[in-house]
Design an enzyme around this catalytic site. Structure first.
Site: not given
Ligand SMILES: NC(=O)c1ccc[n+]([C@@H]2O[C@H](COP(=O)([O-])OP(=O)(O)OC[C@H]3O[C@@H](n4cnc5c(N)ncnc54)[C@H](OP(=O)(O)O)[C@@H]3O)[C@@H](O)[C@H]2O)c1
Length: 281
Positions: A18-19, A48, A53, A192
Site C-alpha cells: 500500500t505504499w 502491508d 506511507y 517487497y
Molecule cells: N519494508 C519496506 O521498506 C518496503 C519498501 C518498499 C515497498 N514495501 C511494501 O511493498 C509493497 C510493494 O512494493 P512497491 O509498492 O514498492 O512496488 P511494486 O509492488 O513492485 O510495484 C508497484 C507498481 O507496479 C504497478 N503494478 C502493479 N500491478 C501491476 C500490473 N498487474 N500491471 C502493471 N502494473 C502493475 C503499480 O501501478 P498501479 O498502482 O497503477 O497498478 C505500481 O506502479 C509496497 O506497496 C509496500 O507495502 C516495503
C-alpha cells in the site's frame, strides 16, 4: 486461492502492498479502495502498510476499507520509523496507527529499517505492546543477515516473527543466506516490490522477460510476480491501485515455469553466488 504458511498461519499466496496509496485525489482514492476490496473479496488476507506511507494516508485508506470486513480474517501489518523505536515512541506511533486503521490490534508491527536506537530498547517496547494486546507479533524490515543474527542474540530477540526485504528477479541477494537462515530459524519472509516498485531504476527489464511473457501469453508484470511466487517459502506484497491490475496479479498466482524457463531467466538475472550488500528501496 493458493495458500502458504506465513507467520505460522495459513495465508493467501500474495498480500496487498500500500505504499503511495491514499495520496491522490478522490477518483484515485476510490480506484485504490476498489482494488484493495477486489483483492480481499478474492481471497487475499494480508495487507502491508506503514506510518511512513503518505505520513498516515495509506493507513487511513486501509482503515476505511477494512472496517467492512471481519477483522480476525485479516492479517494487518504496519511499520514504525526507526526514530520512533523507543518503548515510549513505539507506543505512541502504534496507537496513532491503530486509530488511522480503525482497529484495536495489529497482527504484525515492524521496525521499518534499522536506525540508531539500540535493538534492546526496541524489542522491549515491542514486547510491551504484545503484552498490552495491541499487537499479536512483531518483526523487522530491511534487515541483513548480520542484523538478524544480532537481533536474535539479545533478550526476547528470538520473538521476531518476520523480516521484510526487497525481493524481485533483479534483486536476488536474499536467496544466498537470508532466506535459508530465516527458514532454519522459523522466521517468515516478506519480499517487497516484486515489480521493482514503479520505475525501472530498481529492476531492468531484459528482452528475455518480454519474450517469455509473450510466449506464455501473460504480461511482464505477471511474469515478474509469478517468478517471485515460484518460491513457496515467502509472501510477496505487490501494490496496485487498479482493479484490472489486481485481477492480473491474482491470475499470476497460477502461472508455472518449466525448469528450462527458469534456467533461461537465470542467465539474465543470475542467482547470487556470495553474500553481497542487501538491496533496499
Ligand atoms: N519494508 C519496506 O521498506 C518496503 C519498501 C518498499 C515497498 N514495501 C511494501 O511493498 C509493497 C510493494 O512494493 P512497491 O509498492 O514498492 O512496488 P511494486 O509492488 O513492485 O510495484 C508497484 C507498481 O507496479 C504497478 N503494478 C502493479 N500491478 C501491476 C500490473 N498487474 N500491471 C502493471 N502494473 C502493475 C503499480 O501501478 P498501479 O498502482 O497503477 O497498478 C505500481 O506502479 C509496497 O506497496 C509496500 O507495502 C516495503
Amino acid at each position: 486461492m493458493k495458500s502458504i504458511t506465513f507467520n505460522h498461519q495459513n495465508t493467501s499466496a500474495i498480500g496487498i502492498g500500500t505504499w503511495h496509496i491514499g495520496e491522490g485525489n478522490s477518483d484515485k482514492t476510490e480506484a485504490e479502495m476498489a482494488a484493495i476490496k477486489y483483492g480481499l473479496d478474492h481471497g487475499i488476507n494480508v495487507i502491508d502498510t506503514a506510518e511512513m506511507y503518505g505520513e498516515g494516508l495509506s493507513e487511513k485508506l486501509v482503515g476505511n476499507v477494512i472496517k467492512d470486513y471481519h477483522r480476525d480474517d485479516l492479517q494487518l501489518i504496519s511499520k514504525f520509523y526507526p526514530y520512533h523505536a523507543t518503548p515510549k515512541l513505539i507506543e505512541e506511533s502504534l496507537k496513532a496507527s491503530l486509530k488511522r486503521l480503525q482497529t484495536d490490534y495489529l497482527d504484525l508491527y515492524l521496525l521499518h529499517w534499522r536506525g540508531d536506537i539500540p535493538l534492546e530498547e526496541t524489542v522491549l517496547g515491542l514486547e510491551k505492546m504484545v503484552q498490552a494486546g495491541l499487537i499479536k507479533n512483531w518483526g523487522v524490515s530491511n534487515f541483513d543477515l548480520n542484523d538478524l543474527q544480532e537481533l536474535t542474540s539479545i533478550p526476547d530477540g528470538k520473538n521476531c516473527r518476520i523480516n521484510e526485504d526487497l525481493y524481485n528477479i533483479g534483486s536476488r541477494g536474499i536467496e544466498y543466506s537470508i532466506l535459508p537462515w530465516q527458514k532454519k530459524n522459523h522466521m517468515s519472509f516478506i519480499g517487497y516490490s516484486p515489480f521493482g516498485s514503479d520505475g525501472s531504476e530498481y529492476l531492468k527489464i531484459e528482452p528475455i522477460l518480454t519474450a517469455m511473457a509473450n510466449q506464455k501469453h501473460v504480461s511482464v508484470h505477471q511474469l515478474l510476480l509469478a517468478w517471485v511466487l515460484r518460491n513457496h517459502d515467502l509472501l510477496s506484497i505487490p501494490k496496485t491501485g487498479s482493479v484490472e491490475h489486481m485481477q492480473s496479479n491474482l491470475a499470476a498466482i497460477d502461472i508455472k515455469f518449466t525448469a528450462d524457463e527458469l534456467e533461461l531467466l537465470d542467465l539474465s538475472y543470475p542467482e547470487p553466488k556470495h553474500n553481497g550488500d542487501l538491496d533496499t528501496i
